[in-house]
Every structure is written in structure tokens, then in C-alpha cells.
Design an enzyme around this catalytic site. Sequence first.
Site, PDB file in Angstrom:
ATOM      1  N   LYS A  88      36.919  43.047  37.081  1.00 47.09           N
ATOM      2  CA  LYS A  88      35.428  43.310  37.519  1.00 47.09           C
ATOM      3  C   LYS A  88      35.036  43.092  38.947  1.00 47.09           C
ATOM      4  CE  LYS A  88      33.344  38.825  36.173  1.00 47.09           C
ATOM      5  NZ  LYS A  88      32.362  38.115  35.121  1.00 47.09           N
ATOM      6  N   ASP A  89      35.663  42.321  39.547  1.00 48.24           N
ATOM      7  CA  ASP A  89      35.631  42.240  40.944  1.00 48.24           C
ATOM      8  C   ASP A  89      35.967  43.303  41.871  1.00 48.24           C
ATOM      9  OD1 ASP A  89      34.372  39.678  40.268  1.00 48.24           O
ATOM     10  OD2 ASP A  89      36.442  38.686  40.821  1.00 48.24           O
ATOM     11  N   ARG A 136      22.775  41.985  35.849  1.00 49.61           N
ATOM     12  CA  ARG A 136      23.052  42.792  34.678  1.00 49.61           C
ATOM     13  C   ARG A 136      22.696  41.917  33.551  1.00 49.61           C
ATOM     14  NH1 ARG A 136      26.946  41.497  31.196  1.00 49.61           N
ATOM     15  NH2 ARG A 136      27.923  40.331  32.792  1.00 49.61           N
ATOM     16  N   ARG A 137      23.294  40.692  33.409  1.00 52.29           N
ATOM     17  CA  ARG A 137      22.710  39.630  32.414  1.00 52.29           C
ATOM     18  C   ARG A 137      21.399  39.241  32.134  1.00 52.29           C
ATOM     19  NH1 ARG A 137      28.025  36.046  33.984  1.00 52.29           N
ATOM     20  NH2 ARG A 137      29.630  36.868  32.528  1.00 52.29           N
ATOM     21  N   ARG A 158      25.219  30.081  40.945  1.00 50.59           N
ATOM     22  CA  ARG A 158      26.394  30.389  41.443  1.00 50.59           C
ATOM     23  C   ARG A 158      27.369  29.075  41.392  1.00 50.59           C
ATOM     24  NH1 ARG A 158      28.143  33.161  46.102  1.00 50.59           N
ATOM     25  NH2 ARG A 158      29.975  32.561  45.254  1.00 50.59           N
ATOM     26  N   ARG A 164      28.601  25.196  36.663  1.00 48.51           N
ATOM     27  CA  ARG A 164      27.656  26.059  35.710  1.00 48.51           C
ATOM     28  C   ARG A 164      27.256  25.223  34.412  1.00 48.51           C
ATOM     29  NH1 ARG A 164      27.959  32.647  36.940  1.00 48.51           N
ATOM     30  NH2 ARG A 164      28.814  32.319  39.206  1.00 48.51           N
ATOM     31  N   CYS A 255      29.360  46.425  42.299  1.00 51.25           N
ATOM     32  CA  CYS A 255      29.659  45.451  40.947  1.00 51.25           C
ATOM     33  C   CYS A 255      28.790  44.388  41.028  1.00 51.25           C
ATOM     34  CB  CYS A 255      30.996  44.934  41.018  1.00 51.25           C
ATOM     35  SG  CYS A 255      31.444  44.045  42.454  1.00 51.25           S
TER      36      CYS A 255
END
Length: 342
Positions: A88-89, A136-137, A158, A164, A255
Site C-alpha cells: 500500500k506504500d 481514508r479511515r 503518527r 499508537r 496513497c
Amino acid sequence: MTERRTGPESGPLRLGTRRSKLAMAQSGQVADAVSRVTGRSVELVEITTYGDISRENLAQIGGTGVFVTALREALLRGEVDFAVHSLKDLPTAQPDDLALAAVPVREDARDVLVARDGLRFAELPDGARVGTGSPRRMAQLNAYARCHGMTIETAAIRGNVDTRIGYVRDGELDAVVLAAAGLSRIGRIDEVTEFLSVDMVLPAPGQGALAIECRAGRTAQDAALVAALAALDDPVTRAAVTAERSLLASLEAGCSAPVGALADLPPLSAPLERGDSQADGQIVKEMRLRGVVGTTDGSTLVQMSTTGPVPETHDQAMALGRELAAEMLAKGAAGLMGERAH
């Protein structure tokens, strides 16, 4: 500059990887697999990327390529023989001098919730603070909350997994949203309080998949490595992520844009979401591609899907993504991507 190796092919292969705990874990798993198919040992070469150093929000620094560029430069300089990325990166355009040699079988593509007191999303209190670094989330969580009469506040964060989840443990946030695959690869999937259905939150294009990249056959050794790594490629995973990334590219979004996409095989996907093992013996003839674009506050979403024959070629997978992107753009998707749209 490290000199490119041109000696015998029996020495260890050098795998370029980011230094994070997750990157090291997934690269270690790939190293074991590569050793099995090549008969050669693999050593990990740790490389620091701009995305690892910068503390800026990914959406601000333009997430495309920030975790990838340094690895690719090391490949082209001959300092490593191949590199492992979270797919995805990867920017959607593949450089001519590098080959995406293998996309192994995909891990769980879903997002997950890690919340205080074991809470599920629907059980979060009014005004709950939910952390994620992903527009997106944010878009989909806010839209879901809005539709279900909930009030939440999404907070941009981040950091690595420890950082997190630490926000929840320390009481700064009520919950964070992470990728299931990452937690699984570092052995922390038991900290999940809810697996979020893809009907609620579509993952990022390519989420849960890895990309194994090497030089594109400039020498006989390069060509031999491309051929050897191909043994790790999963055709269904490659077709799915190619369709998802084609959608992203056709929307002309990076992305870090608020775009979700998932290509799956519907008869096999429902059991997987329920946690059952994959159904055996089913002949699946169609692939479904779903996409979503939304404003980060969740006030507007364009969410659509299309279904077609399971792609047998790269071009067919690309066409599936372009087809859905065209339908989404016709419904106003471009206007929802803000400055990430071109």
C-alpha cells in the site's frame, strides 16, 4: 557508495528493509521464504526512509513513496539485491528499471479497532476520540458514525504500533484504528477489540499485501533473481491489488488520499470475514472490486462496486480498476479528494 556485487551467486542475498519492528518482522518472513526457494541465505539490510524520519502528517508530506524511495535507491545502487515493501506504500507507477517480482499471498486486508476497556466501535461513548493517520479511515469512520447516530472525534496520529496503541493505554485516546495484517505480523493480533467489516471501512488499495521488488533483469544475475522470486507470487493476490491500484491511479490520487479499495472473490470472502478458514474446492469465476472516496468529515462518500471475470492478465486487472474509477468520477469522486486530486 557500496559497490555492486558481481561475484558468485552462492553468497547471501541482501534484502533491503525499513528499520521499524513491523518492517523487520515482515521482511524476516520473506527472507525465510526466499531462502527456501533459492537455497541461499538472506541478510537484512536496514535502511532509513524519509517517512521514518519525518514527524509530519503523512497526508501533508504526500504519502506516495515516502517509505519507498530510499529502498529503491539502494536497489539501483546495488547495495541490496531486493527489497520488501508494504504494497500500500508503493506509488502506482512502476519504474522501468525495477521489477515487482512477487506479491505473496495477502494477509487479512481489514482494519481493526484497538479500544479501551475492550470496546467495539458501536460501544464507544459519545465524543470518543479515535486515532488514525489515514484520511481514508477518517472519512469512513465519520460517515459510519454519522449514519448510526454516533458522535466521534477523529485525531490524526503518527508513529509505530507501540506508539499508537500507547495513546489508548495512556488514556489520551479512546481507540485507534490499525491494519490487521501489521498486528498479525508482529504477534499482537490479540490486542484487537474489533475487526472492522469491509462494509464499514474499505481498506487502502493493496493493504495486507507485500511487494518484493528487485532490479529488472539488467544482468544475468538480476534476471535469475527475478525468476526465482516469482515462485513466491500469488496470482489472485496480484490480480486483486493490481485492480485496486489501477482504481487509485485512475482517480489520480496518491496513497495518502481518502480512497479505499478492495478486490475480492465474493464466495470466499464472507467466510474469511467471519474468521472461518478459506472455503475449499470452490470454483470462483468473478472478482468484485469495491471503491470509496470521501471527505474526511464523512459528510460525503462516493462508494461503488463492479464485478467481472477473475483477471487472468495484468491488462485485465488494470481494466477492472479503470472501469470502476470512471464510474466513481462520473459520480463526483474527484471533488472529494481535495488537494490530493490532480
